[in-house]
Design a protein around this motif. Structure first.
Motif, short mmCIF file in Angstrom:
data_model
loop_
_atom_site.label_atom_id
_atom_site.label_comp_id
_atom_site.label_asym_id
_atom_site.label_seq_id
_atom_site.Cartn_x
_atom_site.Cartn_y
_atom_site.Cartn_z
N ASP A 93 37.53 35.59 37.32
CA ASP A 93 38.48 36.71 36.61
C ASP A 93 37.63 36.73 35.27
O ASP A 93 36.98 36.34 34.96
N TYR A 146 40.61 31.51 36.30
CA TYR A 146 41.78 32.47 35.99
C TYR A 146 41.79 32.83 34.56
O TYR A 146 41.23 32.25 33.70
N GLU A 147 42.18 33.93 34.36
CA GLU A 147 42.33 34.70 32.91
C GLU A 147 43.82 33.91 32.24
O GLU A 147 44.75 33.88 32.75
N HIS A 170 48.69 36.08 34.73
CA HIS A 170 47.32 35.87 35.39
C HIS A 170 46.84 34.59 35.82
O HIS A 170 45.58 34.43 35.95
N CYS A 176 55.33 38.35 37.02
CA CYS A 176 54.15 38.24 38.01
C CYS A 176 55.02 38.19 39.50
O CYS A 176 56.16 37.54 39.36
N ARG A 179 50.95 41.28 31.67
CA ARG A 179 51.02 40.49 30.39
C ARG A 179 51.60 41.07 29.46
O ARG A 179 51.05 42.14 29.03
N TYR A 232 46.69 43.23 42.89
CA TYR A 232 45.58 42.51 43.38
C TYR A 232 46.15 42.04 44.80
O TYR A 232 47.08 41.92 45.12
N HIS A 237 42.02 37.38 41.26
CA HIS A 237 42.57 38.23 40.80
C HIS A 237 41.41 39.24 39.96
O HIS A 237 41.56 39.24 38.70
N ASP A 291 41.39 44.69 39.98
CA ASP A 291 42.72 45.49 39.73
C ASP A 291 42.44 46.78 40.55
O ASP A 291 41.75 47.51 40.45
#
Length: 752
Positions: free
Chosen positions: A276, A388-389, A397, A483, A494, A513, A521, A524
């Motif tokens: 990500d 992950y972000e 995320h 989410c 977010r 996603y 993810h 996008d």
């Protein structure tokens, strides 16, 4: 779970409908249960999940157990704890946010009986050691009420602290003071004697397990071990951090790349997945000022050492089970992160943080020591959440919500050393434990009809690596970050992060996603399929409405203010009287001195040799204030988050005898966190003036306690020579709203 698989486990009014009228003592075939919750740990932190932090004891549990690589939490530790212990969504469990920012609605309503209470009523011994952080703020004071404390929520035994974090070397002075049951206790030794909280908590856990096994060997136990590590402050014996010297000098970008490569090589992630994105708010390592890099690298060394140190004590607990011959009969759940790695209290070492950076550079050798309060920069948090972000508080995320989980139960399943990729959530732990114990979910507990558990048992996956997911769909919401995902798609939004200066509206951009083809993810697809996000948004609204999530509330820091959060005040009015010996008073038990003029008056008796020590102090090394005598002279210190200490000193010693001493603070006004002028009086005579340039807006004590006549543990200031007052403090009066000078509001009559 339907009512046909549920039963009553406690008396109701009149005759019980079914099940047990008294707690059961039967234990045939029921395993012991040990749940260990480590917190503020990113998915990519520990070696068992490809991380750079050496955790050999967790590695051993994976060899004899299973790793779950799509396990989720709520992204915030109090909510995760509520979900873990009830098997219900955290909003249904009464903990949609942190207890520090809670509204007045009760946490954990009676319709959501806790797992330990259910097990206790079915013949288990139950214990909890470590962090709680589930008791409403206004119920954590020394007079209770105690019905929502651990011993009122299903645990026979509790040793630990109630709040969000605590000093590892001075827990006796911290707001989440150590308690055994509901009684405050002192640590068994001080930091000079080698005390560290994590070791103490492990000792207590081992001691309770041994005691329970020796005295009731035929009775199964449920132990919940939550050491509060590796939540800040990152304080660890120096040798553990020194083992990592130089290992992070290449910076967070390189570290994140290395973690991602190991995750793919070890099967934690599919080999064809992509990482990500790293958000632009985090500077590239090469953009960080060269003189700051050693400080930032040391921060990561401390975190890694703290995690390894915690792993060592986890291993001691597992060894104790093995020595007792009960390891194979114990279901061990290790959840490696009550949320993702934390970026909520740290800087990015970028523009606007020059003061913080200079402070750290000047104290590099003190970082991680007993008198520090250290975290790590956001860049490290993002590296630890690889691939992950985002981070803690942002489940959108998965940087804040996807967590490594290890399940170890040699006699419960045959699989060893394998990875499971079924989607699961922390609410699935309680149903799994009940199934493992052969217990149905109760219909009534203590006469109250129960809300069905919303989690699903994970037992179906233990020996079935290819079994289809049973936890679908899954939604997330924390502080406005959202989410929703079904079998294939995930839509995420977010809303804001801890670094956003102002809260945006809820008109957020939703991303889309493919969770099958794009595990991390990274791509996008919302622009390619604009209708799918709208469908999932509707699904999110349907799901969350059923769980009483709306209306959305994204305020966090603002709600630390009691009025803004809608919480009860324990202390009302403009005056509070405290007496000698009162202590361990948390923030809610003391008149709120924040953002207003105020005065503190005390009647003291000074002996013939002269007085010295603390008259009253609130806080410690990380922030607070103290009124004291040094070498007989009156002194006042305001400690602003450990960054600045502002002193006002009275020039003349206080002579022997009974006297009134007084500190008046005249606030500048004009908003929060402003400064003010200080005046010190001895028997109505002005003896000193000073200036405080800025004050703490929400939590005066930065998490620590208030004491009258002494100060234990971490000091607000080292300016007084002894913590305990040499003499006598008869009483202390706090007056709010004082705007004049010269004792404009008179204290109460002498009580000497």
């Amino acid at each position: 779970m339907t009512d046909s698989t549920r039963h009553d486990v406690s008396p109701i009014q009149g005759r019980p409908r079914s099940g047990l009228s008294t707690p059961s003592r039967s234990s045939a075939g029921r395993p012991n249960v040990l749940i260990m919750l480590i917190e503020d740990v990113g998915f990519g932190a520990v070696s068992a999940f490809g991380g750079p932090c050496d955790t050999p004891r967790l590695d051993q549990l994976t060899v004899g157990g299973l790793r779950y690589n799509r396990f989720h939490t709520t992204a915030l530790c109090p909510a995760t704890r509520a979900a873990l212990l009830t098997g219900r969504d955290h909003d249904h469990g009464g903990t949609g946010s942190a207890t520090d920012t809670a509204a007045s609605a009760p946490a954990r309503p009676t319709v959501c009986a806790s797992l330990p209470e259910i097990l206790r009523l079915n013949g288990y011994s139950t214990a909890r050691v470590g962090k709680c952080h589930e008791v409403p703020e206004w119920e954590t004071g020394p007079v209770g009420p105690f019905d929502r404390w651990p011993t009122g929520s299903g645990f026979d035994y509790f040793y630990g602290f109630l709040g969000g974090e605590t000093d590892r070397y001075h827990p006796a002075n911290h707001r989440p003071v150590l308690y055994e049951g509901t009684s405050p206790v002192a640590p068994p030794k001080n930091r000079q004697g080698g005390y560290h909280l994590i070791e103490d908590l492990a000792d207590r856990t081992i001691g309770w397990i041994r005691r329970q096994h020796a005295l009731m060997p035929g009775k199964p136990f449920f132990m919940y071990f939550a050491p509060g590590a590796t939540r800040a402050p990152h304080l660890v014996p120096q040798g553990w951090a020194d083992c990592y010297r130089g290992r992070f000098d290449a910076g967070w970008d390189r570290l994140r790349e290395e973690i991602f490569a190991r995750q793919k090589a070890h099967g934690i992630l599919p080999r064809d997945c992509e990482p990500d994105t790293r958000h632009s708010v985090i500077p590239k390592w090469e953009e960080v000022a060269e003189e700051m890099r050693p400080v930032l690298a040391r921060q990561m060394e401390l975190h890694a050492g703290f995690l390894s140190y915690t792993d060592h004590h986890v291993g001691r607990i597992v060894d104790a089970l093995d020595e007792l011959g009960i390891l194979d009969d114990t279901l061990i759940y290790t959840i490696i992160g009550g949320n993702g790695a934390s970026g909520e209290k740290v800087t990015t070492a970028g523009a606007g943080h020059a003061e913080r950076e200079a402070f750290l550079r000047e104290r590099l050798e003190e970082v991680g020591g007993p008198d520090s309060c250290d975290y790590y920069a956001l860049g490290w948090a993002q590296a630890m959440n690889a691939p992950y972000e985002w981070e803690k508080r942002a489940p959108s995320h998965f940087g804040g919500a996807r967590t490594g989980a290890i399940v170890h139960w040699p006699r419960g399943f045959e699989s060893r050393g394998e990875i499971r990729s079924q989607v699961h959530h922390v609410i699935d732990v309680a149903p799994t434990v009940l199934e493992a114990a052969g217990l149905p979910e109760p219909v009534h507990v203590h006469g109250v009809r129960q809300r069905s558990m919303e989690g699903v048992s994970m037992a179906y996956s233990f020996d079935a690596p290819d079994a289809a997911n049973r936890h679908e769909p899954e939604y997330f919401e924390m502080l406005g970050n959202r989410c929703i995902h079904d079998k294939v798609w995930a839509a995420v939004a977010r809303h804001h992060s801890p670094r956003d200066a102002a809260l945006p509206s809820f008109d957020d951009v939703w991303e889309l996603y493919d969770t099958i083809a794009d595990r991390t993810h990274a791509h996008d697809l919302a622009a390619e399929d604009p209708e799918e996000p709208h469908e999932l948004q509707r699904l999110w609204l349907v799901e969350t409405t059923g769980y009483t999530v709306p209306p959305l509330e994204a305020r966090s820091v603002e709600r630390l203010n009691t009025d803004g959060g809608g919480r009860p005040h324990l202390v009302r009015g403009e005056r509070q009287l405290l007496f000698f010996g009162m202590g361990r008073l948390d923030e809610r038990s003391v008149a709120p001195l924040k953002n207003t003029s105020h005065a503190v008056t005390a009647e003291i008796f000074v002996p013939a040799p002269g007085g010295d020590g603390v008259i009253i102090a609130q806080g410690g090394v990380t922030g607070g204030w103290s009124l004291y005598l040094r070498d007989g002279a009156l002194g006042y210190c305001y400690n602003f988050y450990g960054l600045n200490r502002y002193y006002t000193v009275g020039g003349q010693p206080v002579p022997p005898g009974t006297h009134l001493v007084r500190m008046e603070f005249t606030y500048d006004g004009g908003g929060l966190a402003k400064g003010g002028d200080v005046a010190l009086y001895l028997d109505d005579e002005l003896v000193g003036t000073g200036r405080v340039e800025r004050t703490e807006p929400y939590l005066v004590s930065a998490g620590e306690n208030c004491y009258v006549g002494t100060e234990t543990g971490s000091p607000v200031t080292a300016d007084h020579r002894i913590p305990a007052f040499r003499g006598r403090v008869h009483w202390v009066q706090i007056d709010l709203g004082i705007t004049d000078t010269g004792c404009g509001v008179y204290p109460c009559p002498s009580l000497s």
